[in-house]
Motif scaffolding. Structure first.
Motif, PDB file in Angstrom:
ATOM      1  N   PRO A 108       0.858  -1.261   0.003  1.00  0.00           N
ATOM      2  CA  PRO A 108       0.045   0.165  -0.179  1.00  0.00           C
ATOM      3  C   PRO A 108       0.820   1.471  -0.005  1.00  0.00           C
ATOM      4  O   PRO A 108       2.181   1.356   0.501  1.00  0.00           O
ATOM      5  CB  PRO A 108      -0.887  -0.137   1.407  1.00  0.00           C
ATOM      6  N   VAL A 109       0.346   2.313  -0.406  1.00  0.00           N
ATOM      7  CA  VAL A 109       1.014   3.595  -0.545  1.00  0.00           C
ATOM      8  C   VAL A 109       0.178   4.673  -0.022  1.00  0.00           C
ATOM      9  O   VAL A 109      -1.186   4.623  -0.089  1.00  0.00           O
ATOM     10  CB  VAL A 109       1.211   3.983  -1.994  1.00  0.00           C
ATOM     11  N   PHE A 120      -1.934   1.734  -3.907  1.00  0.00           N
ATOM     12  CA  PHE A 120      -1.100   0.694  -3.975  1.00  0.00           C
ATOM     13  C   PHE A 120      -0.048   0.631  -4.960  1.00  0.00           C
ATOM     14  O   PHE A 120      -0.216   1.133  -6.193  1.00  0.00           O
ATOM     15  CB  PHE A 120      -1.621  -0.716  -3.867  1.00  0.00           C
ATOM     16  N   GLN A 121       1.109   0.163  -4.670  1.00  0.00           N
ATOM     17  CA  GLN A 121       2.217   0.265  -5.650  1.00  0.00           C
ATOM     18  C   GLN A 121       2.708  -1.197  -5.911  1.00  0.00           C
ATOM     19  O   GLN A 121       2.737  -2.112  -5.038  1.00  0.00           O
ATOM     20  CB  GLN A 121       3.354   0.944  -4.682  1.00  0.00           C
ATOM     21  N   SER A 128       8.561   0.809 -10.844  1.00  0.00           N
ATOM     22  CA  SER A 128       7.475   0.848  -9.862  1.00  0.00           C
ATOM     23  C   SER A 128       6.208   1.536 -10.538  1.00  0.00           C
ATOM     24  O   SER A 128       6.288   2.283 -11.345  1.00  0.00           O
ATOM     25  CB  SER A 128       7.914   1.409  -8.582  1.00  0.00           C
ATOM     26  N   ARG A 129       4.973   1.129 -10.109  1.00  0.00           N
ATOM     27  CA  ARG A 129       3.773   1.649 -10.762  1.00  0.00           C
ATOM     28  C   ARG A 129       2.737   1.856  -9.509  1.00  0.00           C
ATOM     29  O   ARG A 129       2.740   0.727  -8.462  1.00  0.00           O
ATOM     30  CB  ARG A 129       2.937   0.805 -11.735  1.00  0.00           C
ATOM     31  N   SER A 130       2.101   2.809  -9.588  1.00  0.00           N
ATOM     32  CA  SER A 130       0.886   2.891  -8.433  1.00  0.00           C
ATOM     33  C   SER A 130      -0.310   2.969  -9.319  1.00  0.00           C
ATOM     34  O   SER A 130      -0.652   3.655 -10.119  1.00  0.00           O
ATOM     35  CB  SER A 130       1.293   4.477  -7.890  1.00  0.00           C
ATOM     36  N   PHE A 131      -1.450   2.723  -8.299  1.00  0.00           N
ATOM     37  CA  PHE A 131      -2.826   2.677  -8.749  1.00  0.00           C
ATOM     38  C   PHE A 131      -3.397   2.867  -7.628  1.00  0.00           C
ATOM     39  O   PHE A 131      -3.235   2.823  -6.426  1.00  0.00           O
ATOM     40  CB  PHE A 131      -3.015   1.050  -9.168  1.00  0.00           C
ATOM     41  N   GLY A 132      -4.939   3.417  -8.019  1.00  0.00           N
ATOM     42  CA  GLY A 132      -5.874   3.879  -7.083  1.00  0.00           C
ATOM     43  C   GLY A 132      -6.950   3.062  -7.087  1.00  0.00           C
ATOM     44  O   GLY A 132      -7.333   2.519  -7.802  1.00  0.00           O
ATOM     45  N   LEU A 213       1.843   2.053   8.308  1.00  0.00           N
ATOM     46  CA  LEU A 213       2.586   1.761   7.158  1.00  0.00           C
ATOM     47  C   LEU A 213       2.781   0.092   7.226  1.00  0.00           C
ATOM     48  O   LEU A 213       3.703  -0.297   7.954  1.00  0.00           O
ATOM     49  CB  LEU A 213       4.098   2.430   6.997  1.00  0.00           C
ATOM     50  N   ALA A 214       2.216  -0.551   6.289  1.00  0.00           N
ATOM     51  CA  ALA A 214       2.441  -2.212   6.251  1.00  0.00           C
ATOM     52  C   ALA A 214       3.264  -2.717   5.020  1.00  0.00           C
ATOM     53  O   ALA A 214       3.349  -1.826   4.156  1.00  0.00           O
ATOM     54  CB  ALA A 214       1.021  -2.920   6.310  1.00  0.00           C
ATOM     55  N   ALA A 215       3.474  -3.883   5.216  1.00  0.00           N
ATOM     56  CA  ALA A 215       4.198  -4.463   3.985  1.00  0.00           C
ATOM     57  C   ALA A 215       5.550  -3.503   3.628  1.00  0.00           C
ATOM     58  O   ALA A 215       5.731  -3.396   2.412  1.00  0.00           O
ATOM     59  CB  ALA A 215       3.342  -4.593   2.788  1.00  0.00           C
ATOM     60  N   LEU A 216       6.171  -3.275   4.650  1.00  0.00           N
ATOM     61  CA  LEU A 216       7.574  -2.570   4.494  1.00  0.00           C
ATOM     62  C   LEU A 216       8.733  -3.205   3.941  1.00  0.00           C
ATOM     63  O   LEU A 216       8.901  -4.591   4.300  1.00  0.00           O
ATOM     64  CB  LEU A 216       7.950  -1.760   5.739  1.00  0.00           C
ATOM     65  N   PRO A 217       9.564  -2.556   3.139  1.00  0.00           N
ATOM     66  CA  PRO A 217      10.618  -3.486   3.015  1.00  0.00           C
ATOM     67  C   PRO A 217      11.771  -3.401   3.833  1.00  0.00           C
ATOM     68  O   PRO A 217      11.639  -2.727   4.748  1.00  0.00           O
ATOM     69  CB  PRO A 217      11.393  -2.689   1.488  1.00  0.00           C
ATOM     70  N   PRO A 218      12.671  -4.265   4.129  1.00  0.00           N
ATOM     71  CA  PRO A 218      13.658  -4.212   4.973  1.00  0.00           C
ATOM     72  C   PRO A 218      14.364  -2.749   5.108  1.00  0.00           C
ATOM     73  O   PRO A 218      14.681  -2.192   4.179  1.00  0.00           O
ATOM     74  CB  PRO A 218      14.624  -5.215   4.817  1.00  0.00           C
TER      75      PRO A 218
END
Length: 358
Positions: A108-109, A120-121, A128-132, A213-218
């Motif tokens: 999610p963004v 979300f991205q 990278s692409r972002s969508f609504g 902020l969820a699903a974060l990268p390390p």
């Protein structure tokens, strides 16, 4: 309006005879304003208008039909370029993304970064692409389906889920009368930002915003950057908080952080935040089978034993986890009903105390 007028005339003159074929052909070949006004031709014009409108409607339906898009599990379509799934960036659409790589990330963004809610991205090797989306539920559904498309065996593998919850409360000793934002960066990458507000004459500013902020990268560090709304770069001042410090606390950590660097005048600004960083190791789903069965059939005894011994700050998190587990097993409704009935039985005739517990 003209079609309505013609329809009324044709209905009132429906008893008139139809013109001869020669007369129809001559009128059809040399149609003019005078011929359109005659009652006999108006009935034909109305039928022509109806057929024309029907053909246009069919043509619009064909024109609006989308080409076949890629599908994901549960029959969902990959986001297209129409409606709430419209891409926030130029083509290609999500249907054209390559989700077959090992480093595909779908997350999610925050709306403060892209200017729209429920986004979300998708990050691949090509970029990278972002969508609504139209709602939070729709966004979560797309994220889950795309993740399963990229990793069909996700539930059978061990993984690490990283999440950050951060309250940005207020700031003090800020540059007065300037519209300021607080940017949240993880290892130098912008993930969210507060709304722009003007600091008072005393340099105080209250945001009071929560960021999930969820699903974060390390990542290793969280950077809070104080920026002007009209000139976000360079930041006025920054502070870096190690994520290990937020994770080691085991509960939300709240404190004032003094900012440094940049041009802030004589006073040293600071911000008050409350954050928690979680690293959750998720096991393969088969490892949770016995736990899910135990919770499904013994949730009443479990709640009765845990309620008096756990701290208040843990009850909300535990209740949310129980509801999610029981929702997946189809017992969430019975769970809530049983808890309500048990509370009614405990208080009996002391109705004033009903529904005051956690």
């Amino acid at each position: 309006c003209s079609s309505r007028t013609r329809t009324g005339s044709s209905m009132s003159d429906s008893g008139r005879r139809d013109p001869d074929p020669d007369e129809r052909s001559s009128r059809g070949a040399g149609r003019s304003t005078e011929s359109d006004a005659s009652p006999t031709s108006q009935f034909g014009n109305v039928k022509g208008l109806l057929w024309k409108r029907l053909r246009e409607r069919k043509g619009r339906g064909v024109a609006k039909a989308e080409p076949p898009a890629a599908t994901v599990p549960n029959g969902e379509r990959v986001p297209s370029r129409s409606g709430s799934r419209e891409s926030l960036l130029p083509p290609p659409s999500a249907a054209e993304l390559d989700l077959s790589g090992d480093n595909v990330v779908v997350r999610p963004v925050h709306g403060s970064v892209v200017g729209e809610r429920f986004c979300f991205q998708v990050i691949t090797g090509e970029g990278s692409r972002s969508f609504g989306c139209a709602s939070l539920a729709e966004r979560d559904r797309w994220i889950e389906n795309l993740r399963r498309t990229a990793r069909p065996n996700k539930d059978n593998c061990e993984r690490l889920e990283l999440a950050l919850s951060l309250w940005v409360y207020e700031g003090r000793d800020l540059p007065p009368r300037r519209r300021l934002r607080c940017h949240l960066q993880l290892d130098g990458t912008l993930f969210a930002r507060t709304t722009a507000k003007a600091a008072g004459a005393d340099g105080e500013l209250f945001w009071g915003e929560l960021f999930q902020l969820a699903a974060l990268p390390p990542a290793r560090a969280l950077t809070l950057a104080l920026c002007r709304d009209d000139h976000p770069t360079p930041p006025l001042a920054t502070v870096t908080v190690p994520l290990a410090e937020l994770a080691a606390a085991g509960q939300p950590l709240e404190r004032w952080y003094q900012l440094s660097g940049g041009d802030t005048g004589e006073r040293v600004p600071s911000v008050r935040v409350r954050g928690r960083y979680r690293e959750v190791r998720v096991l393969p789903i088969v490892r949770y089978k016995e736990l899910a069965e135990f919770i499904t059939f013994h949730y009443r005894e479990l709640c009765a034993r845990l309620e008096p011994v756990i701290a208040l700050r843990h009850k909300e998190e535990l209740a949310g986890a129980l509801v999610r587990v029981l929702q997946s097993t189809g017992k969430a409704k019975a769970f809530l009903i049983d808890l309500g009935v048990a509370e009614l039985d405990r208080f009996d005739d002391r109705e004033a105390l009903i529904f005051r517990e956690n």
